[in-house]
Write a protein that holds these residues in place. Structure first.
Motif, PDB file in Angstrom:
ATOM      1  N   LEU A   1     -59.678  86.721   6.120  1.00 14.36           N
ATOM      2  CA  LEU A   1     -59.640  87.990   7.253  1.00 14.36           C
ATOM      3  C   LEU A   1     -60.811  88.020   7.984  1.00 14.36           C
ATOM      4  O   LEU A   1     -60.617  88.299   9.252  1.00 14.36           O
ATOM      5  N   VAL A   2     -61.935  87.855   7.521  1.00 18.09           N
ATOM      6  CA  VAL A   2     -63.183  87.939   8.232  1.00 18.09           C
ATOM      7  C   VAL A   2     -63.095  86.919   9.226  1.00 18.09           C
ATOM      8  O   VAL A   2     -63.397  87.037  10.503  1.00 18.09           O
ATOM      9  N   ASN A   3     -62.740  85.530   9.039  1.00 17.85           N
ATOM     10  CA  ASN A   3     -62.695  84.521   9.851  1.00 17.85           C
ATOM     11  C   ASN A   3     -61.585  84.781  11.045  1.00 17.85           C
ATOM     12  O   ASN A   3     -61.557  83.965  12.081  1.00 17.85           O
ATOM     13  N   GLN A   4     -60.836  85.976  11.089  1.00 22.10           N
ATOM     14  CA  GLN A   4     -59.780  86.167  12.093  1.00 22.10           C
ATOM     15  C   GLN A   4     -60.386  87.060  13.283  1.00 22.10           C
ATOM     16  O   GLN A   4     -59.652  87.263  14.137  1.00 22.10           O
ATOM     17  N   ILE A   5     -61.530  87.571  12.790  1.00 22.29           N
ATOM     18  CA  ILE A   5     -62.198  88.438  13.881  1.00 22.29           C
ATOM     19  C   ILE A   5     -63.203  87.730  14.679  1.00 22.29           C
ATOM     20  O   ILE A   5     -64.220  87.029  13.957  1.00 22.29           O
ATOM     21  N   PRO A   6     -62.835  87.839  15.998  1.00 19.10           N
ATOM     22  CA  PRO A   6     -63.504  86.780  16.913  1.00 19.10           C
ATOM     23  C   PRO A   6     -65.072  86.762  16.785  1.00 19.10           C
ATOM     24  O   PRO A   6     -65.723  85.872  16.416  1.00 19.10           O
ATOM     25  N   VAL A   7     -65.634  87.956  16.929  1.00 17.89           N
ATOM     26  CA  VAL A   7     -67.087  87.781  16.913  1.00 17.89           C
ATOM     27  C   VAL A   7     -67.829  87.719  15.532  1.00 17.89           C
ATOM     28  O   VAL A   7     -68.732  86.996  15.364  1.00 17.89           O
ATOM     29  N   VAL A   8     -67.080  88.695  14.586  1.00 19.51           N
ATOM     30  CA  VAL A   8     -67.724  88.713  13.295  1.00 19.51           C
ATOM     31  C   VAL A   8     -67.570  87.300  12.759  1.00 19.51           C
ATOM     32  O   VAL A   8     -68.463  86.924  11.874  1.00 19.51           O
ATOM     33  N   LYS A   9     -66.458  86.472  13.060  1.00 16.13           N
ATOM     34  CA  LYS A   9     -66.224  85.090  12.316  1.00 16.13           C
ATOM     35  C   LYS A   9     -67.356  84.156  12.853  1.00 16.13           C
ATOM     36  O   LYS A   9     -67.878  83.286  11.789  1.00 16.13           O
ATOM     37  N   SER A  10     -67.793  84.333  14.093  1.00 15.23           N
ATOM     38  CA  SER A  10     -69.150  83.320  14.317  1.00 15.23           C
ATOM     39  C   SER A  10     -70.073  83.647  13.699  1.00 15.23           C
ATOM     40  O   SER A  10     -71.034  82.820  13.178  1.00 15.23           O
TER      41      SER A  10
END
Length: 210
Positions: A92-101
């Motif tokens: 789920l976290v890796n689907q959020i653009p900025v948060v993923k990076s």
């Protein structure tokens, strides 16, 4: 200046710098540890006060709570159901653009210090620096691009990370396999060698010097 006085000053200067070299790393290490402990204490101490009476709180309890949380979280990750839930959370976290990076970068950096994973560094290599300027130690991060960059990268190319000395960061370069030489060196020793610009090498050799 009196030559005799100069001769006497040299041992004094040498002894002073020997003490300086010994005390600065120790002082900075202790400072960083105290800073980290104070930061954890401040953050978790305030969380403790939200759920429990403030009269129960004593200084240092937040830090102890932090150690307990980390330990029990590690215990829970040994459980397959909890590990599965955590992986779902990461997805789920890796689907959020900025948060993923940000999350991926921090996770990969921390994993470098894990003896189990060695991060994502697959092999320590020597990279030929252009224009005959020598060689540089790097780490293969992608040896088979597969479906990652199938139209941009040829089959004989790999990704190599070249870290900087005495600072965080580095460059990731895509190059031909012909430009690298595999070397028999552990990831830990290579990271230590690069980070200190070659001043510190194999950890076992350093222990034998003490």
């Amino acid at each position: 200046m009196n030559p005799l006085l100069t001769v006497k000053m040299k041992p004094i200067t040498k002894t002073f710098f020997k003490g300086l070299i010994a005390i600065i790393p120790l002082t900075l290490t202790l400072y960083l540890l105290f800073w980290l402990a104070a930061t954890v204490e401040l953050a978790l101490g305030n969380i403790f006060k939200l759920f429990l009476p403030e009269s129960w709180y004593t200084k240092g309890l937040g830090f102890v709570l932090g150690l307990a949380v980390v330990f029990f979280f590690g215990v829970f990750l040994e459980s397959r159901p909890f590990r599965h839930l955590f992986r779902k959370f990461e997805e789920l976290v890796n689907q959020i653009p900025v948060v993923k990076s940000i999350y991926s970068a921090i996770r990969d950096f921390i994993s470098l210090f894990s003896g189990k994973q060695k991060g994502k560094f697959k092999q320590v290599v020597l990279v030929n620096v252009p224009h005959g300027k020598g060689q540089q130690i790097g780490f293969i991060t992608v040896s088979d691009f597969g479906e990652v960059l199938p139209t941009l990268v040829s089959n004989d190319q790999i990704a190599v990370f070249l870290p900087f000395s005495y600072q965080m960061g580095g460059n990731t370069v895509i190059m031909s396999r012909q430009n690298i030489i595999n070397i028999d060196m552990s990831v830990e020793d290579a990271l230590r060698f690069i980070a200190t610009a070659g001043v510190v090498g194999n950890v076992e050799d350093e222990k034998n010097k003490i």
